[in-house]
Design an enzyme around this catalytic site. Sequence first.
Site, PDB file in Angstrom:
ATOM      1  N   CYS A 228       1.301  -3.929   4.571  1.00 20.44           N
ATOM      2  CA  CYS A 228       0.802  -5.373   4.775  1.00 20.44           C
ATOM      3  C   CYS A 228       0.832  -6.116   3.331  1.00 20.44           C
ATOM      4  O   CYS A 228       1.175  -7.337   3.326  1.00 20.44           O
ATOM      5  CB  CYS A 228      -0.440  -5.596   5.520  1.00 20.44           C
ATOM      6  SG  CYS A 228      -1.874  -4.619   4.530  1.00 20.44           S
TER       7      CYS A 228
ATOM      8  N   HIS B 213      -7.085  -5.259   5.015  1.00 14.28           N
ATOM      9  CA  HIS B 213      -5.762  -5.460   5.341  1.00 14.28           C
ATOM     10  C   HIS B 213      -5.574  -7.033   4.889  1.00 14.28           C
ATOM     11  O   HIS B 213      -6.248  -7.711   4.434  1.00 14.28           O
ATOM     12  CB  HIS B 213      -5.851  -5.912   7.049  1.00 14.28           C
ATOM     13  CG  HIS B 213      -4.727  -6.591   7.597  1.00 14.28           C
ATOM     14  ND1 HIS B 213      -3.550  -5.779   7.474  1.00 14.28           N
ATOM     15  CD2 HIS B 213      -4.453  -7.664   8.232  1.00 14.28           C
ATOM     16  CE1 HIS B 213      -2.776  -6.468   8.175  1.00 14.28           C
ATOM     17  NE2 HIS B 213      -2.947  -7.660   8.598  1.00 14.28           N
TER      18      HIS B 213
END
Length: 1060
Positions: free
Chosen positions: A98, A353
């Site tokens: 990510c 994240h």
Amino acid sequence: MAPRLQLEKAAWSWAETVPPEEVAQEHIEAAYRVGLEPCQRGACRRNCRGNPNCLVGIGEHVWLGEIDENTFHNIDDPNFERRKKNAFVGLTNLGATCYVNTFLQMWFLNLELRQALYLCPITRPVPVTAEGIPANKDYEPRTICEHLQYLFALLQNSRRRYIDPSGFVKALGLDTGQQQDAQEFSKLFMSLLEDTLSSQKNPDVRNIVQKQFCGEYAYVTVCNQCGRESKLISKFYELELNIQGHKQLSDCITEFLKEEKLEGDNRYFCETCQSKQNATRRIRLLSLPGTLNLQLMRFVFDRQTGHKKKLNTYIEFSELLDMVPFMEDKAGASEYELSAILIHRGVSAYSGHYIAHVKDPQTGEWYRFNDEDIEKMEGKKLQLGAEEDLEPSKAQIRKPKCGKGVYRSRNAYMLVYRLQTREKSLTVEIPAFLQELVEQDNSRFEEWCAEMAEMRKQSVARGKVKHEEVKELYQRLPAKAGCPYDFVSLEWLQQWLDEATPPKPIDNTACLCSHGKLHPDKVPTVKRVSEYVADYFYQRYGGGPRLTVKALCRECVVERCRVLRLKNQLNEDYKAVANLLKGPVKCDEGFWVGKSSLRSWRQLALEQLDDAEEDLDPSNGNMNGDVKSKDETVTEKQEEEDWKFNEDIVCSHGNLCISENERRVVSQEAWQKLHCYFRSAPEFPTSQDSCAQCKVLEREGEENEALHKMMAGEQKLSLPNLFQDKSRPCLSSWPEEADELYVVSKFFVEEWRKFVRRPTQCSPVSSVGNRDLLCPHGGLMFTFASMAKEDSKLIALIWPSEWGKIQKLFVVDHTIRVVRRRPAEVGPDSLLYVTEPELCSECREGLLCQQQRDLREYAQATIYVRKVVDNTKVMKDSAPELNVSSSEAEEEREEARLEGDPDPDFNQASSNPKRQKVSHTNYAAYQKQGIRRSTRHRKVRGEKALLVSANQTLKDLKIQIMHAFSVAPFDQNLSIEGMTLTEDSATLGSLGVTPESVVLLKADEPVVDYAAIDDVMQVCMPEEGFKGKRLPPPPSDSPFKWRSHLQAVSSSPGTGLLGH
């Protein structure tokens, strides 16, 4: 309908009045519950497992009403994967990539960078058509520029909702399963791209990285004495701002540029004054790039734990940033507007994240990029930098309010500002060869969509046919009274009615008894259906065996009837047998029964009756139909056979045992009642004699015990000092009265002492077994010096007078002795000690080498870490050594510990770790015979045992010590045998840390608050950064050059959550 247990009880209620020999067809049908009333739809909430005629709740409700066509398939609408109008294209998260996706989306929306990359020509020849389009449809990018070109082209004109960046990630050699340092990745990739483009002829392409991202600042040092100003000009691609203790972005920039005083030991050497002088140093911004990257250092190094932690504090920043007050030259244009925010969600530095908020430069609208999902931020959603944490924080921090154009974030780690300009936004056109590649990918996507649509269409057609089939057959599924019927597996019927699972051939084998028919206990796993429907099922789907009315097993019903009647009779017979045991018994009419069997015969009978029912059931009553394997069944039967009625008085020869204390006589009437329950029990009338073989063995055993006692007594009288370990010779102080001593193994002496102490429990020792002290060549494995020191615990020395008695009492395979000589040529006072046989130098050297190698190559061995205070070891008074005692109780305690009980003086940090034993291949027999070196370690206060391996690094050991002693790695000072251990990357084997060694720990300062270690517990493997990838310092022939950066240790996480 009544519960299943009530239905089962009612099905066998007739067995109380009907004997087994009178069982009729009506009783068999009652046992299989053929006559139960079927349940009606709406009356049952779920299927009645005890009623084979209940066909409600088996999955039919899905098919009997109106059905949506989407239920006939599990294929998502391919149009959901299609890019929406005026939407951006997402990027697939390949596991933990990510952080890469956020940078790619941000760089893609930098129109100047995208246009420059499109102008970069292909660096290798590719077959093209007359129009300049690549002719090879299987073209794949190879260089970094080509990968970015192709990726940006797909992001611009692809019809997919998201694309796969695996080619780009693979070209960089990134590990898709490990989330890397995002800020370091940004720096290294920009440097790699700059070096790659440096060979381009077009200046717009060659200088795009410097033009867009590169600025200049100067380190300025001013001498306080003479005023001399020294400048060191340096380029930067981002400004790394400390946020600790600050609330606003402007304060962070001010601290970055603040003046620093150089005084005391840190004074500056002035070239003019030619001496060290007090001075001031600061950073001055000389020029700023078109795109200003501001790195917010949220991930800082925690000295207490030796790892990074995240600063989850709010930082306020504005949409417009005026850099003029911070510039040295305040005349230029330095008005910036916010264009992107990179965000790390998560409260820890080792999980989380990455997402990005990026502004579209053409429309001025903000978008939230989260891997495959892209969302337009408008209205209430336009909260730049605001993202919820993946996991709740322990301390609830209230988000402060802010005005218009000002934002606050506790998760933003990079702010990107673009220089304000009045020029119109660029319109970037894709080159023809890239557009052709995009069109090819779009064609493949359209083909996939058409294929998925066709598969959906076929699934819907099959579903409609199945719908009509089920509606028709379900109406005819119940078996009417008096009509032929079949039993079909309930599991298969549920599969047939399951829209997602195509039915397999019918398999009724799990429902069969040992006679090949339907087992009565399997009635809850089957359903009774009409013969018409059964014929259709077997004709279309196949399978078997068919369970018609002929499959009702009479043998199983009769046996079950017998068992149930015996169970009901058991309590009455138990009382009758108890009364019979109280009465007198005639000696010639009774039977021998084991006392243990009589005490538990009712329990044994009940278990045997239950086992009889289970033996008829191939799955042992498992309602799920899971048939046990053959091995499991055999094992269970063997366990059951370990204890059967009256077998407690059966000897090993199968006859009546000789011990009358274990049995008693019962009357013939009592035996007949017991025999009804235990038909296969061994029968011993009182007239039967005990086993003759056992009587012979008993007499022989008594004779052997007497012989062993006599042997032990004679040997003890012959060798009293050896037995009591008194007046033993020693090589280190040779006795004057002897010129020779004999050698035997310590193991032989220990085994002999055990026999002498317990001659009835231990086997006599027949041989000295000196061959274990010799090598395969017949040479001695020990030197005189080693037998006097380290190997003295492996041998025992024998006086010449004792050796003569040993030769008479035992078999001597090899004689080993040590002789003292006085050579005349050397001098009368010089002594020479000679061993016979002589030392085998080759095998001795091999043994020593193997021992040293084992000390360097070990796994899961024990070492001891001892904490010292003020360079003084805090010692505990050692327990006195255990002396050999002649008392049997003390010897038994010592022997029990040697056989495997934990040593009370040895407290391991983990559960039951094994000691490391050092042996030699030529010495295998010697070790197997039990000769052992004493490795007992006396624990002291402040010491703990740890399990380590030779290939483990010193850093790994420090982490173990941190958990054991609550001392941070950077506060640990370790040493072993006076040598300080400092190289964290070195292995324990190379540092000389061997099994059973003691490592001294001295802590710089005690650690009081250790709550910060919670973060460290999430780290499974040490951080490796970009080690082994395309982005580390390359070999000399690589075009990439490593660019050092400040505060690298205070960057973003190195290990993250997979799947984010």
